[in-house]
Motif scaffolding. Structure first.
Motif, PDB file in Angstrom:
ATOM      1  N   ASN A 370       4.991   4.459   0.097  1.00  0.00           N
ATOM      2  CA  ASN A 370       3.568   4.385  -0.241  1.00  0.00           C
ATOM      3  C   ASN A 370       3.047   5.689  -0.858  1.00  0.00           C
ATOM      4  O   ASN A 370       2.062   6.268  -0.381  1.00  0.00           O
ATOM      5  CB  ASN A 370       2.735   4.051   0.999  1.00  0.00           C
ATOM      6  CG  ASN A 370       3.053   2.671   1.550  1.00  0.00           C
ATOM      7  OD1 ASN A 370       3.640   1.836   0.871  1.00  0.00           O
ATOM      8  ND2 ASN A 370       2.684   2.440   2.791  1.00  0.00           N
ATOM      9  N   ASP A 440       9.343  -5.187  -2.433  1.00  0.00           N
ATOM     10  CA  ASP A 440       8.746  -3.997  -1.826  1.00  0.00           C
ATOM     11  C   ASP A 440       9.390  -2.692  -2.265  1.00  0.00           C
ATOM     12  O   ASP A 440       9.081  -1.637  -1.716  1.00  0.00           O
ATOM     13  CB  ASP A 440       8.823  -4.099  -0.295  1.00  0.00           C
ATOM     14  CG  ASP A 440       8.038  -5.283   0.246  1.00  0.00           C
ATOM     15  OD1 ASP A 440       6.944  -5.548  -0.276  1.00  0.00           O
ATOM     16  OD2 ASP A 440       8.532  -5.951   1.172  1.00  0.00           O
ATOM     17  N   LYS A 467       6.922   0.215  -0.983  1.00  0.00           N
ATOM     18  CA  LYS A 467       5.573  -0.107  -0.545  1.00  0.00           C
ATOM     19  C   LYS A 467       5.680  -0.872   0.766  1.00  0.00           C
ATOM     20  O   LYS A 467       6.125  -2.023   0.796  1.00  0.00           O
ATOM     21  CB  LYS A 467       4.839  -0.941  -1.598  1.00  0.00           C
ATOM     22  CG  LYS A 467       4.475  -0.140  -2.842  1.00  0.00           C
ATOM     23  CD  LYS A 467       3.600  -0.962  -3.778  1.00  0.00           C
ATOM     24  CE  LYS A 467       3.178  -0.139  -4.992  1.00  0.00           C
ATOM     25  NZ  LYS A 467       2.329  -0.895  -5.933  1.00  0.00           N
ATOM     26  N   SER A 468       5.309  -0.197   1.832  1.00  0.00           N
ATOM     27  CA  SER A 468       5.447  -0.762   3.166  1.00  0.00           C
ATOM     28  C   SER A 468       4.077  -1.017   3.779  1.00  0.00           C
ATOM     29  O   SER A 468       3.204  -0.144   3.768  1.00  0.00           O
ATOM     30  CB  SER A 468       6.244   0.185   4.068  1.00  0.00           C
ATOM     31  OG  SER A 468       6.223  -0.246   5.392  1.00  0.00           O
ATOM     32  N   LYS A 469       3.884  -2.196   4.326  1.00  0.00           N
ATOM     33  CA  LYS A 469       2.619  -2.525   4.983  1.00  0.00           C
ATOM     34  C   LYS A 469       2.471  -1.771   6.301  1.00  0.00           C
ATOM     35  O   LYS A 469       1.361  -1.567   6.790  1.00  0.00           O
ATOM     36  CB  LYS A 469       2.541  -4.026   5.246  1.00  0.00           C
ATOM     37  CG  LYS A 469       2.472  -4.870   3.986  1.00  0.00           C
ATOM     38  CD  LYS A 469       2.384  -6.345   4.334  1.00  0.00           C
ATOM     39  CE  LYS A 469       2.318  -7.199   3.072  1.00  0.00           C
ATOM     40  NZ  LYS A 469       2.268  -8.641   3.390  1.00  0.00           N
ATOM     41  N   ASN A 470       3.588  -1.343   6.850  1.00  0.00           N
ATOM     42  CA  ASN A 470       3.560  -0.701   8.167  1.00  0.00           C
ATOM     43  C   ASN A 470       3.356   0.805   8.101  1.00  0.00           C
ATOM     44  O   ASN A 470       3.130   1.449   9.121  1.00  0.00           O
ATOM     45  CB  ASN A 470       4.858  -0.995   8.911  1.00  0.00           C
ATOM     46  CG  ASN A 470       5.047  -2.480   9.145  1.00  0.00           C
ATOM     47  OD1 ASN A 470       4.093  -3.194   9.423  1.00  0.00           O
ATOM     48  ND2 ASN A 470       6.281  -2.945   9.010  1.00  0.00           N
ATOM     49  N   ALA A 471       3.448   1.369   6.885  1.00  0.00           N
ATOM     50  CA  ALA A 471       3.289   2.819   6.749  1.00  0.00           C
ATOM     51  C   ALA A 471       2.009   3.131   5.993  1.00  0.00           C
ATOM     52  O   ALA A 471       1.608   2.407   5.086  1.00  0.00           O
ATOM     53  CB  ALA A 471       4.492   3.419   6.024  1.00  0.00           C
ATOM     54  N   LYS A 472       1.364   4.224   6.365  1.00  0.00           N
ATOM     55  CA  LYS A 472       0.154   4.643   5.684  1.00  0.00           C
ATOM     56  C   LYS A 472       0.516   5.355   4.384  1.00  0.00           C
ATOM     57  O   LYS A 472       1.579   5.955   4.268  1.00  0.00           O
ATOM     58  CB  LYS A 472      -0.667   5.576   6.576  1.00  0.00           C
ATOM     59  CG  LYS A 472      -1.210   4.900   7.829  1.00  0.00           C
ATOM     60  CD  LYS A 472      -2.014   5.879   8.650  1.00  0.00           C
ATOM     61  CE  LYS A 472      -2.577   5.211   9.910  1.00  0.00           C
ATOM     62  NZ  LYS A 472      -3.376   6.153  10.722  1.00  0.00           N
TER      63      LYS A 472
END
Length: 480
Positions: A370, A440, A467-472
């Protein structure tokens, strides 16, 4: 001089010369079909554009496609037929340029095709093109700056394309970020490159970027069937356009324009780019990739050019906009050296992303998770000409600290060019790149060819974006 002689000797050993004539053309050599290049001309799932060259006598522009089914040979008596247009080449009065477009094709489908003249019964070799899938992963080849100024150098650059196609299996299309030839208005130079690697150019879809060496007299647009961003766009110097491929939006810029507000760009192009990327993101594009010739972040001769570093230059005007627009990857040309940056944000600052390390091709690879900003990447050159690293104090540590890779040119270990001691020896080192795009992740693998050591390609760098949904998002700034 011994090194130059060695390079020339090796050229005679390994360069391939794939033929491009058909039986019909062999019977009528004066009507030979050559320089056949497929391109994207709209919806990549359903359309395909073709450009090719013939002598003046061939005034029909016929395109035939047959869906590939198993191992059966194509029967062109059952082909989809399309008719195009032609005109006398802008820069060679003895050649005719043909362009045609196939429409209403099926997504994710391979088609045999040939182009030519039904009346003369003269056709190109039968080759394959493929339409894009609606979604899912894909891979593309990236090469830049073949820019040969002699026939032997053209064959050298062509061999880079041939080697790239053999090394990277099952790629879906090929991007070329400018300077196809040394002098775009000299048609022989296009022949040297394309005719000696026609099996590559003809069996894929090419995404071309206008370089400064084809920036006049229609030298770029004559060779590619494209749909410019606006119908009233002046294509004398090149073209800017965009397209979607699976989950990714590609933006192709033309740095051969100029204005008081923007060096290398007109306000119209900048406004179009801004609107185009915003619309693509609103429509759901997961990734945004920009293809550009004169890039903001490079490490060789052009890093200190006035059109790059001036207040209205590309680095100061275009790079911040790219950061603000949320572009993921910028692939550049023009500077003939290998380099890549950390993510560069909308304030032109490098950011420090969270990274994960994995193992790929027997080597470690880091994925920026991200990232806050676009990663700029220049894959050196597919051709003979190379530049040294720029040591101008105006750049300094503040500039080079923005890079993950900013080493000296890999060709310098073989000495300086006898004809220009400001540059490393010509022809010794070439590069090409594989870019894989998944849901991703983007994975970039950079290959190098060392002609002195035999010409077998090897990996010199690999990196990725996740691009990870779990990382900011990574937001830590690097001080200027």
């Amino acid at each position: 001089m011994a090194i130059v002689a060695a390079c020339c000797l090796m050229l005679g050993v390994f360069v391939a010369f794939p033929g491009f004539s058909t039986q019909a053309s062999a019977e009528n050599p004066e009507h030979i079909v050559k320089k056949v290049i497929p391109t994207f001309t709209g919806d990549t799932k359903t359309t395909k554009g073709l450009t090719w060259y013939t002598t003046l006598e061939s005034d029909r522009s016929d395109l035939q496609l047959v869906k590939k089914t198993g191992k059966k040979k194509p029967d062109f008596r059952k082909a989809l037929n399309f008719s195009g247009t032609s005109y006398v080449s802008t820069n060679d009065s003895g050649e005719r340029v043909h362009k045609a477009e196939a429409k209403k094709l099926k997504p994710n489908t391979e088609y045999y095709y040939r182009v030519g003249d039904k009346k003369l019964n003269t056709w190109s070799e039968t080759r394959l093109v493929k339409t894009s899938k609606k979604n899912g992963s894909f891979t593309f080849l990236e090469l830049t700056d073949p820019q040969a100024k002699t026939e032997d150098e053209g064959k050298l650059a062509a061999d880079t394309f041939n080697t790239a196609a053999k090394t990277v299996k099952d790629y879906d299309f090929m991007t070329v970020t400018g300077d196809f030839v040394d002098n775009g208005v000299v048609e022989d130079q296009w022949d040297w490159l394309i005719n000696n690697s026609q099996n590559v150019w003809g069996n894929t879809t090419v995404v071309p970027v206008a370089g400064n060496h084809e920036g006049k007299n229609n030298a770029f647009i004559d060779h590619f069937n494209l749909k410019p961003a606006a119908s009233n766009t002046d294509t004398t110097t090149g073209a800017y356009y965009s397209f979607n491929y699976s989950n990714t939006h590609f933006v192709v810029l033309n740095t051969n324009e100029d204005s008081e507000e923007y060096r290398d760009f007109t306000p119209a192009q900048v406004q179009w780019m801004t609107s185009d990327i915003k619309k693509a993101k609103a429509a759901g594009a997961k990734w945004t990739v920009v293809l550009i010739h004169k890039g903001p972040y490079t490490t060789s001769n052009h890093a200190t050019d006035s059109d790059i570093i001036d207040p209205n230059g590309v680095r100061n005007k275009i790079a911040p906009l790219i950061g603000k627009l949320g572009v993921d990857l910028v692939i550049q040309g023009h500077d003939h050296i290998y380099a890549r940056t950390k993510p560069i944000d909308g304030e032109n600052q490098a950011t420090q992303p969270t990274k994960i390390t994995e193992w790929l091709n027997g080597q470690p690879i880091e994925y920026s998770v991200n990232p806050d900003g676009a990663i700029y990447f220049i894959p050196a050159t597919a051709g003979p000409k190379v530049y040294k690293k720029n040591q101008d104090p105006v750049l300094g540590d503040a500039f080079y600290s923005k890079f993950e890779r900013a080493e000296e040119n890999h060709a310098l270990k073989y000495g300086l060019d006898p004809t220009d001691p400001t540059r490393p020896v010509r022809g010794a080192i070439q590069n090409f790149t594989s870019v894989k795009v998944e849901k991703d992740r983007i994975t970039v693998v950079v290959y190098e060819i060392d002609r002195i050591k035999g010409g077998a390609p090897y990996i010199v760098d690999q990196f990725g974006i996740e691009k990870s949904k779990n990382a900011k998002p990574s937001k830590s700034k690097q001080h200027r």
